[in-house]
Design an enzyme around this catalytic site. Structure first.
Site, PDB file in Angstrom:
ATOM      1  N   GLY A 149       6.052  -3.966   4.559  1.00 19.31           N
ATOM      2  CA  GLY A 149       6.226  -2.625   3.868  1.00 19.31           C
ATOM      3  C   GLY A 149       5.945  -1.387   4.685  1.00 19.31           C
ATOM      4  O   GLY A 149       5.412  -1.756   6.013  1.00 19.31           O
ATOM      5  N   THR A 163       3.272   0.386   4.507  1.00 21.25           N
ATOM      6  CA  THR A 163       1.904   0.340   5.004  1.00 21.25           C
ATOM      7  C   THR A 163       1.359  -0.630   5.944  1.00 21.25           C
ATOM      8  O   THR A 163       0.862  -0.451   6.954  1.00 21.25           O
ATOM      9  CB  THR A 163       0.805   0.148   3.758  1.00 21.25           C
ATOM     10  OG1 THR A 163       1.353   0.788   2.528  1.00 21.25           O
ATOM     11  CG2 THR A 163      -0.463   0.436   3.795  1.00 21.25           C
ATOM     12  N   ASP A 165      -1.555  -7.312   3.703  1.00 18.35           N
ATOM     13  CA  ASP A 165      -0.440  -6.869   2.978  1.00 18.35           C
ATOM     14  C   ASP A 165      -0.478  -5.778   2.163  1.00 18.35           C
ATOM     15  O   ASP A 165      -1.790  -5.616   1.643  1.00 18.35           O
ATOM     16  CB  ASP A 165       0.460  -8.080   2.174  1.00 18.35           C
ATOM     17  CG  ASP A 165       2.003  -7.884   2.045  1.00 18.35           C
ATOM     18  OD1 ASP A 165       2.256  -6.819   2.237  1.00 18.35           O
ATOM     19  OD2 ASP A 165       2.402  -8.711   1.523  1.00 18.35           O
ATOM     20  N   GLY A 166       0.423  -5.159   1.603  1.00 19.62           N
ATOM     21  CA  GLY A 166       0.466  -3.995   0.888  1.00 19.62           C
ATOM     22  C   GLY A 166       0.775  -4.393  -0.579  1.00 19.62           C
ATOM     23  O   GLY A 166       0.723  -5.642  -1.005  1.00 19.62           O
ATOM     24  N   ALA A 167       0.762  -3.535  -1.678  1.00 19.29           N
ATOM     25  CA  ALA A 167       1.078  -3.625  -2.819  1.00 19.29           C
ATOM     26  C   ALA A 167       1.832  -2.585  -3.580  1.00 19.29           C
ATOM     27  O   ALA A 167       1.664  -1.501  -3.080  1.00 19.29           O
ATOM     28  CB  ALA A 167       0.015  -4.282  -3.715  1.00 19.29           C
ATOM     29  N   ASP A 168       2.397  -2.930  -4.656  1.00 15.47           N
ATOM     30  CA  ASP A 168       3.120  -1.719  -5.621  1.00 15.47           C
ATOM     31  C   ASP A 168       2.185  -1.177  -6.597  1.00 15.47           C
ATOM     32  O   ASP A 168       2.040  -0.128  -6.642  1.00 15.47           O
ATOM     33  CB  ASP A 168       4.267  -2.252  -6.188  1.00 15.47           C
ATOM     34  CG  ASP A 168       5.352  -2.593  -4.936  1.00 15.47           C
ATOM     35  OD1 ASP A 168       5.705  -1.613  -4.080  1.00 15.47           O
ATOM     36  OD2 ASP A 168       5.687  -3.802  -4.825  1.00 15.47           O
ATOM     37  N   GLY A 205       8.260  -4.523  -3.847  1.00 15.48           N
ATOM     38  CA  GLY A 205       9.119  -3.286  -3.783  1.00 15.48           C
ATOM     39  C   GLY A 205       9.932  -3.460  -2.730  1.00 15.48           C
ATOM     40  O   GLY A 205      10.950  -2.778  -2.575  1.00 15.48           O
ATOM     41  N   GLU A 253       6.204 -13.427   1.030  1.00 20.35           N
ATOM     42  CA  GLU A 253       4.653 -12.918   0.968  1.00 20.35           C
ATOM     43  C   GLU A 253       4.075 -13.656   0.322  1.00 20.35           C
ATOM     44  O   GLU A 253       2.761 -14.146   0.467  1.00 20.35           O
ATOM     45  CB  GLU A 253       4.729 -11.578   0.418  1.00 20.35           C
ATOM     46  CG  GLU A 253       5.390 -10.660   1.291  1.00 20.35           C
ATOM     47  CD  GLU A 253       5.500  -9.157   0.367  1.00 20.35           C
ATOM     48  OE1 GLU A 253       5.914  -8.039   1.123  1.00 20.35           O
ATOM     49  OE2 GLU A 253       5.673  -9.259  -0.645  1.00 20.35           O
ATOM     50  N   LYS A 299      -2.040   3.398  -5.724  1.00 23.04           N
ATOM     51  CA  LYS A 299      -1.623   1.931  -6.124  1.00 23.04           C
ATOM     52  C   LYS A 299      -2.551   1.399  -7.072  1.00 23.04           C
ATOM     53  O   LYS A 299      -2.190   0.376  -7.654  1.00 23.04           O
ATOM     54  CB  LYS A 299      -1.316   1.076  -4.798  1.00 23.04           C
ATOM     55  CG  LYS A 299      -0.324   1.497  -3.739  1.00 23.04           C
ATOM     56  CD  LYS A 299       0.916   1.648  -4.296  1.00 23.04           C
ATOM     57  CE  LYS A 299       2.075   2.047  -3.033  1.00 23.04           C
ATOM     58  NZ  LYS A 299       1.983   1.007  -1.980  1.00 23.04           N
TER      59      LYS A 299
HETATM   60  C1  5RP Z   1       7.295  -5.681  -0.137  1.00 21.45           C
HETATM   61  C2  5RP Z   1       5.985  -5.557  -0.850  1.00 21.45           C
HETATM   62  C3  5RP Z   1       5.261  -4.131  -0.254  1.00 21.45           C
HETATM   63  O1  5RP Z   1       3.804  -4.699   0.101  1.00 21.45           O
HETATM   64  C4  5RP Z   1       5.095  -3.213  -1.550  1.00 21.45           C
HETATM   65  O2  5RP Z   1       6.297  -2.969  -1.722  1.00 21.45           O
HETATM   66  C5  5RP Z   1       4.229  -2.101  -0.940  1.00 21.45           C
HETATM   67  O3  5RP Z   1       5.043  -1.384   0.173  1.00 21.45           O
HETATM   68  P1  5RP Z   1       4.717  -0.157   0.741  1.00 21.45           P
HETATM   69  O4  5RP Z   1       3.438  -0.576   1.703  1.00 21.45           O
HETATM   70  O5  5RP Z   1       6.000   0.301   1.428  1.00 21.45           O
HETATM   71  O6  5RP Z   1       4.248   1.011  -0.380  1.00 21.45           O
HETATM   72  O7  5RP Z   1       5.634  -6.196  -1.703  1.00 21.45           O
HETATM   73  O8  5RP Z   1       8.029  -6.612  -0.750  1.00 21.45           O
END
Ligand code: 5RP
Length: 224
Positions: free
Chosen positions: A29, A31, A81-84, A96, A103, A121
């Site tokens: 993603g 982030t 990792d990031g998250a939505d 997302g 993941e 988020k």
């Molecule tokens: C990808 C993910 C991402 O971690 C999530 O969509 C957040 O993305 P971003 O950092 O672009 O907001 O789950 O599958």
């Protein structure tokens, strides 16, 4: 401060959680892209990375960071990792970027999950963000009907007018209208539906730490 600057701030802060001499798990993603760029500055102090998507792999390799297959490494010290969405227990909605299955695999192989996110988020209850569910294509319509029985609406994610194809060759349903009161039970239940590859609720693989980007700096949330 822009959202991009908040993402860069937490991407940089995540370096403090990378264990020197070890392999780091890397999510997907915008982030995480900031994190990967920052990680390049300490690439000589880690063995390399395990990646959760073709996109992250390409970025890691371009920056000279060795990428290992999950099957060739043991337990990973930390997964970044990031998250939505992330709630106050460390439960998340992810996917997302359509990388949810890999993941979840890398998260399951890791001792700790450090989530990096901008403050938008953080939520009290998961479900405003459309829930990504990776599905086997032949099951997509039936799974959409199952969600409809719960009053939710599942739509096939498209790319350039065609069903988006994940790194695993599958499709994504985005499900709107869910209020997820019990993320652990919800994740377990939907995972049992035939044709579901992965549901984008990360409750069994929740975060232990969240580095939240705010205009006042990085706020650290702990969930252990
Ligand atoms: C990808 C993910 C991402 O971690 C999530 O969509 C957040 O993305 P971003 O950092 O672009 O907001 O789950 O599958």
């Amino acid at each position: 401060m822009t959202q991009d600057e908040l993402k860069a701030m937490v991407g940089q802060a995540a370096l403090d959680h990378v264990v020197a001499g070890e392999i780091v798990g890397v999510g997907t993603g915008s982030t995480v892209n900031k994190f990967i760029d920052a990680l390049a500055g300490m690439k000589d102090r880690i063995q390399g990375a395990v990646s959760s998507s073709e996109a992250s792999t390409a970025r890691l390799v371009a920056l000279g960071i060795p990428v290992f297959d999950c099957n060739d490494v043991g337990e990973i010290a930390v997964y970044i990792d990031g998250a939505d969405e992330i709630d106050h227990q460390g439960y998340m909605i992810k996917g997302g970027g359509a990388a949810l299955t890999r993941e979840k695999i890398v998260a399951a192989q890791s001792r700790r999950f450090v989530c990096i996110a901008d403050e938008s988020k953080l939520v009290h209850r998961l479900g405003d963000f459309p829930l990504p569910v990776e599905v086997i294509p032949m099951a997509a319509r039936r799974i959409a009907r199952q969600f409809a029985e719960f009053g939710a609406e599942a739509t096939l994610r498209l790319k350039d007018g065609q069903p988006l194809v994940t790194d695993n060759g599958q499709h994504i349903l985005d499900v709107r209208g869910l209020g997820i009161a019990d993320p652990l039970a919800f994740e377990s239940a939907v995972n049992q539906w035939p044709g579901v590859v992965t549901v984008g609720v990360f409750a069994h693989q929740k975060a232990q730490t969240c580095l939240l980007g705010t205009p006042d700096g990085v706020r650290t949330l702990k969930f252990d």
